[in-house]
Design a protein around this motif. Sequence first.
Motif, mmCIF file in Angstrom:
data_model
loop_
_atom_site.group_PDB
_atom_site.id
_atom_site.type_symbol
_atom_site.label_atom_id
_atom_site.label_comp_id
_atom_site.label_asym_id
_atom_site.label_seq_id
_atom_site.Cartn_x
_atom_site.Cartn_y
_atom_site.Cartn_z
ATOM 1 N N VAL A 7 47.103 -0.634 35.600
ATOM 2 C CA VAL A 7 46.615 -0.068 36.849
ATOM 3 C C VAL A 7 46.360 -1.193 37.848
ATOM 4 O O VAL A 7 45.700 -2.185 37.520
ATOM 5 C CB VAL A 7 45.314 0.732 36.641
ATOM 6 N N LEU A 8 46.874 -1.037 39.058
ATOM 7 C CA LEU A 8 46.623 -1.998 40.132
ATOM 8 C C LEU A 8 45.724 -1.343 41.175
ATOM 9 O O LEU A 8 46.081 -0.311 41.747
ATOM 10 C CB LEU A 8 47.936 -2.447 40.778
ATOM 11 N N TYR A 9 44.559 -1.939 41.414
ATOM 12 C CA TYR A 9 43.592 -1.419 42.381
ATOM 13 C C TYR A 9 43.632 -2.308 43.618
ATOM 14 O O TYR A 9 43.400 -3.517 43.539
ATOM 15 C CB TYR A 9 42.192 -1.409 41.770
ATOM 16 N N ALA A 40 49.102 -7.389 47.008
ATOM 17 C CA ALA A 40 49.510 -6.316 46.103
ATOM 18 C C ALA A 40 51.016 -6.332 45.874
ATOM 19 O O ALA A 40 51.487 -6.214 44.733
ATOM 20 C CB ALA A 40 49.084 -4.967 46.667
ATOM 21 N N LEU A 41 51.794 -6.495 46.940
ATOM 22 C CA LEU A 41 53.249 -6.507 46.811
ATOM 23 C C LEU A 41 53.726 -7.692 45.985
ATOM 24 O O LEU A 41 54.691 -7.585 45.227
ATOM 25 C CB LEU A 41 53.910 -6.516 48.193
ATOM 26 N N GLU A 42 53.021 -8.813 46.113
ATOM 27 C CA GLU A 42 53.363 -9.988 45.308
ATOM 28 C C GLU A 42 53.083 -9.733 43.830
ATOM 29 O O GLU A 42 53.891 -10.090 42.956
ATOM 30 C CB GLU A 42 52.573 -11.201 45.794
ATOM 31 N N ILE A 51 50.287 2.701 37.435
ATOM 32 C CA ILE A 51 49.562 3.487 38.444
ATOM 33 C C ILE A 51 48.994 2.524 39.480
ATOM 34 O O ILE A 51 48.526 1.435 39.134
ATOM 35 C CB ILE A 51 48.408 4.294 37.815
ATOM 36 N N ILE A 52 49.005 2.941 40.748
ATOM 37 C CA ILE A 52 48.431 2.137 41.829
ATOM 38 C C ILE A 52 47.355 2.948 42.541
ATOM 39 O O ILE A 52 47.557 4.124 42.852
ATOM 40 C CB ILE A 52 49.510 1.720 42.842
ATOM 41 N N ILE A 81 50.944 6.767 43.046
ATOM 42 C CA ILE A 81 49.966 6.080 43.895
ATOM 43 C C ILE A 81 48.859 7.041 44.300
ATOM 44 O O ILE A 81 49.110 8.120 44.841
ATOM 45 C CB ILE A 81 50.638 5.497 45.145
ATOM 46 N N ILE A 82 47.624 6.629 44.044
ATOM 47 C CA ILE A 82 46.433 7.358 44.465
ATOM 48 C C ILE A 82 45.898 6.673 45.724
ATOM 49 O O ILE A 82 45.604 5.482 45.707
ATOM 50 C CB ILE A 82 45.351 7.329 43.373
#
Length: 209
Positions: A7-9, A40-42, A51-52, A81-82
């Motif tokens: 998960v990326l927040y 984030a894109l990096e 999940i993002i 994406i949330i």
Amino acid sequence: MTTGLKVLYIDDEALLKMAFVETLKQQGYDARGAISGKEALELIDAEIPDIIILDVMMKPMDGWETLSHIKNNEETRHVPIIMQTGKSLTIKDVMKYGDQIEDYLIKPVRLPDLVKSVEGVRERKEMISREMDQATAKGGDSNLIVEYSNVRHRTLIGKRLITILGRIYPIRTDGTIETDFDMPELHDIINRFEEERKRCRELHKILLE
């Protein structure tokens, strides 16, 4: 609980990012954080998450622009994406981005609500996967199974977004509009949802009943 999901927040409020990332880790997720769309894109380029969670109001690249970058990349366009923000969801947002997001959380977001939203993404994916397996086992047409998967997903998300819009606009709990509210865009959203829900039921009957 161990999920193994990455998960990326993404949120430019550093303390909030740290708190939510830690909470997700405690729930068994492999969580990371970013404080800007660029960072984030990096991170996504280095490792694609499962999940993002993406804040809308960031600078200089806001959440919607970041979302577009992710969805325009063939390798990442499938990542759920949330979105989260302090602003209410608008009809314009749903019309422009409704097919690209999994959920929309209004700040201040409680930790249990965030976890529930993430779990919802996982549960929807697993449920649709089970239904596709069942339809395949029954000998269903592969094209119809793919269509069902897509329509099923869109109706589940559409119901959620309409419920959120109902906090502001005159929408009944069954998804219909309460009055002759003069806003064609809102009627378009409701009508599209009803058409897709009808098609979803038709495909369910063909493939699974």
